[in-house]
Scaffold this motif. Structure first.
Motif, PDB file in Angstrom:
ATOM      1  N   PRO A  74      32.581  38.811  47.771  1.00 53.67           N
ATOM      2  CA  PRO A  74      32.774  38.588  49.207  1.00 53.67           C
ATOM      3  C   PRO A  74      34.185  38.980  49.650  1.00 53.67           C
ATOM      4  N   ALA A  75      34.303  39.514  50.845  1.00 57.22           N
ATOM      5  CA  ALA A  75      35.587  40.004  51.363  1.00 57.22           C
ATOM      6  C   ALA A  75      36.641  38.915  51.421  1.00 57.22           C
ATOM      7  N   GLU A  76      36.241  37.670  51.588  1.00 62.03           N
ATOM      8  CA  GLU A  76      37.207  36.577  51.693  1.00 62.03           C
ATOM      9  C   GLU A  76      37.675  36.050  50.333  1.00 62.03           C
ATOM     10  N   THR A  77      37.206  36.622  49.249  1.00 60.55           N
ATOM     11  CA  THR A  77      37.599  36.177  47.912  1.00 60.55           C
ATOM     12  C   THR A  77      39.097  36.405  47.709  1.00 60.55           C
ATOM     13  N   ARG A  78      39.808  35.357  47.358  1.00 63.35           N
ATOM     14  CA  ARG A  78      41.240  35.469  47.076  1.00 63.35           C
ATOM     15  C   ARG A  78      41.566  35.038  45.654  1.00 63.35           C
ATOM     16  N   CYS A  79      40.586  34.399  45.006  1.00 61.15           N
ATOM     17  CA  CYS A  79      40.751  34.005  43.605  1.00 61.15           C
ATOM     18  C   CYS A  79      39.430  34.244  42.891  1.00 61.15           C
ATOM     19  N   ILE A  80      39.491  34.985  41.820  1.00 63.43           N
ATOM     20  CA  ILE A  80      38.344  35.115  40.928  1.00 63.43           C
ATOM     21  C   ILE A  80      38.699  34.247  39.731  1.00 63.43           C
ATOM     22  N   PRO A  81      38.050  33.094  39.561  1.00 64.04           N
ATOM     23  CA  PRO A  81      38.469  32.140  38.539  1.00 64.04           C
ATOM     24  C   PRO A  81      38.112  32.577  37.115  1.00 64.04           C
ATOM     25  N   GLU A  82      38.728  31.891  36.176  1.00 59.79           N
ATOM     26  CA  GLU A  82      38.411  32.133  34.766  1.00 59.79           C
ATOM     27  C   GLU A  82      36.898  32.041  34.559  1.00 59.79           C
ATOM     28  N   ASN A  83      36.388  32.936  33.751  1.00 62.59           N
ATOM     29  CA  ASN A  83      34.981  32.984  33.344  1.00 62.59           C
ATOM     30  C   ASN A  83      34.024  33.290  34.489  1.00 62.59           C
ATOM     31  N   ALA A  84      34.531  33.833  35.592  1.00 61.90           N
ATOM     32  CA  ALA A  84      33.664  34.169  36.723  1.00 61.90           C
ATOM     33  C   ALA A  84      32.590  35.175  36.330  1.00 61.90           C
ATOM     34  N   SER A  85      32.900  36.058  35.409  1.00 61.69           N
ATOM     35  CA  SER A  85      31.927  37.064  34.995  1.00 61.69           C
ATOM     36  C   SER A  85      30.659  36.423  34.437  1.00 61.69           C
ATOM     37  N   ALA A  86      30.809  35.409  33.590  1.00 61.36           N
ATOM     38  CA  ALA A  86      29.650  34.755  32.976  1.00 61.36           C
ATOM     39  C   ALA A  86      29.100  33.618  33.822  1.00 61.36           C
ATOM     40  N   SER A  87      29.979  32.916  34.552  1.00 60.81           N
ATOM     41  CA  SER A  87      29.544  31.716  35.271  1.00 60.81           C
ATOM     42  C   SER A  87      28.880  32.012  36.613  1.00 60.81           C
ATOM     43  N   GLY A  88      29.201  33.156  37.204  1.00 61.29           N
ATOM     44  CA  GLY A  88      28.696  33.453  38.535  1.00 61.29           C
ATOM     45  C   GLY A  88      29.395  32.649  39.619  1.00 61.29           C
ATOM     46  N   ALA A  89      30.583  32.108  39.310  1.00 65.32           N
ATOM     47  CA  ALA A  89      31.331  31.282  40.262  1.00 65.32           C
ATOM     48  C   ALA A  89      31.616  32.012  41.565  1.00 65.32           C
ATOM     49  N   VAL A  90      31.763  33.316  41.511  1.00 66.48           N
ATOM     50  CA  VAL A  90      31.940  34.138  42.703  1.00 66.48           C
ATOM     51  C   VAL A  90      30.826  35.192  42.649  1.00 66.48           C
ATOM     52  N   PRO A  91      29.988  35.251  43.673  1.00 67.44           N
ATOM     53  CA  PRO A  91      28.882  36.221  43.617  1.00 67.44           C
ATOM     54  C   PRO A  91      29.393  37.657  43.561  1.00 67.44           C
ATOM     55  N   CYS A  92      28.734  38.444  42.725  1.00 67.63           N
ATOM     56  CA  CYS A  92      29.047  39.870  42.594  1.00 67.63           C
ATOM     57  C   CYS A  92      27.917  40.537  41.827  1.00 67.63           C
ATOM     58  N   VAL A  93      27.963  41.860  41.778  1.00 67.45           N
ATOM     59  CA  VAL A  93      27.030  42.656  40.984  1.00 67.45           C
ATOM     60  C   VAL A  93      27.865  43.327  39.899  1.00 67.45           C
ATOM     61  N   GLN A  94      27.473  43.122  38.633  1.00 68.73           N
ATOM     62  CA  GLN A  94      28.265  43.645  37.526  1.00 68.73           C
ATOM     63  C   GLN A  94      27.582  44.845  36.882  1.00 68.73           C
ATOM     64  N   GLY A  95      28.416  45.776  36.468  1.00 65.72           N
ATOM     65  CA  GLY A  95      27.930  46.997  35.845  1.00 65.72           C
ATOM     66  C   GLY A  95      27.998  46.926  34.333  1.00 65.72           C
ATOM     67  N   SER A  96      27.711  48.044  33.713  1.00 66.48           N
ATOM     68  CA  SER A  96      27.690  48.145  32.247  1.00 66.48           C
ATOM     69  C   SER A  96      29.076  48.436  31.705  1.00 66.48           C
ATOM     70  N   ASN A  97      29.452  47.700  30.673  1.00 67.86           N
ATOM     71  CA  ASN A  97      30.682  48.014  29.956  1.00 67.86           C
ATOM     72  C   ASN A  97      30.331  48.948  28.799  1.00 67.86           C
ATOM     73  N   SER A  98      31.302  49.315  28.010  1.00 67.11           N
ATOM     74  CA  SER A  98      31.074  50.308  26.956  1.00 67.11           C
ATOM     75  C   SER A  98      30.286  49.788  25.761  1.00 67.11           C
ATOM     76  N   ASP A  99      30.060  48.483  25.670  1.00 67.60           N
ATOM     77  CA  ASP A  99      29.330  47.951  24.518  1.00 67.60           C
ATOM     78  C   ASP A  99      27.880  48.410  24.441  1.00 67.60           C
ATOM     79  N   TRP A 100      27.303  48.906  25.526  1.00 75.33           N
ATOM     80  CA  TRP A 100      25.928  49.405  25.500  1.00 75.33           C
ATOM     81  C   TRP A 100      25.828  50.743  24.770  1.00 75.33           C
ATOM     82  N   SER A 101      26.924  51.477  24.690  1.00 75.24           N
ATOM     83  CA  SER A 101      26.919  52.852  24.189  1.00 75.24           C
ATOM     84  C   SER A 101      26.521  52.948  22.712  1.00 75.24           C
ATOM     85  N   PRO A 102      25.788  53.993  22.354  1.00 74.14           N
ATOM     86  CA  PRO A 102      25.500  54.234  20.935  1.00 74.14           C
ATOM     87  C   PRO A 102      26.786  54.431  20.122  1.00 74.14           C
TER      88      PRO A 102
END
Length: 170
Positions: A74-102
């Motif tokens: 969200p545009a008003e986000t001023r803090c992305i807290p610890e573990n937001a990636s796994a917790s979903g504390a701030v809504p977002c759409v996440q992409g692929s990191n390099s761990d998927w690669s052969p």
């Protein structure tokens, strides 16, 4: 726009990378994302996005390692807290990191490949580039998108961007 991440002795705290405790790992992968602050977001911003890349991985592995990409904060986000990636504390759409690669193990668990994958420098301290983008739109990207798709989607929509180099120890 300004961004900030707290460092310890000039380095990303161990909790967010290779030396994380067992409770901050998932199948050997550092999975707890670091907190970050965002200030001076320009007027007209409709969403925020980020990339977290390791350009120092090129001489070691042959390509820039993608550790985290996320959009539609969200545009008003001023803090992305610890573990937001796994917790979903701030809504977002996440992409692929390099761990998927052969070339990086062909992992398939979305909790590993579509979330934050902490630094794991194999040879020496690496500088990881965090970039946050203020966008004039939300991106039409689905969970698991790739960095090339992200780069195309933001063309012509970046109102501002800010980058930090975050060193993490081997």
């Amino acid at each position: 726009m300004n961004i900030s991440v707290s460092l310890e002795n000039g380095l990303l705290p161990d909790r967010y990378g290779k030396h994380a405790p067992a409770d901050a790992m998932l199948d050997g992968h550092p999975c707890v994302s670091f907190p970050l602050s965002i200030d001076d977001v320009p007027e007209g911003t409709r969403s925020l996005a980020l990339t977290f890349l390791d350009w120092d991985a090129i001489p070691v592995g042959g390509f820039c390692w993608i550790h985290w990409i996320a959009c539609n904060f969200p545009a008003e986000t001023r803090c992305i807290p610890e573990n937001a990636s796994a917790s979903g504390a701030v809504p977002c759409v996440q992409g692929s990191n390099s761990d998927w690669s052969p070339l990086a193990g062909s992992h398939t668990d979305p909790r590993i490949i579509h979330r934050y994958a902490g630094p794991y420098p194999p040879d020496k301290t690496h500088d990881y580039t965090l970039t946050v983008y203020a966008l004039d739109c939300e991106l039409d990207l689905a969970e698991g998108y790739y960095l090339n798709e992200f780069r195309r989607a933001i063309r012509g929509h970046v109102l501002a961007e800010a980058s930090l180099e975050l060193p993490s120890r081997a």
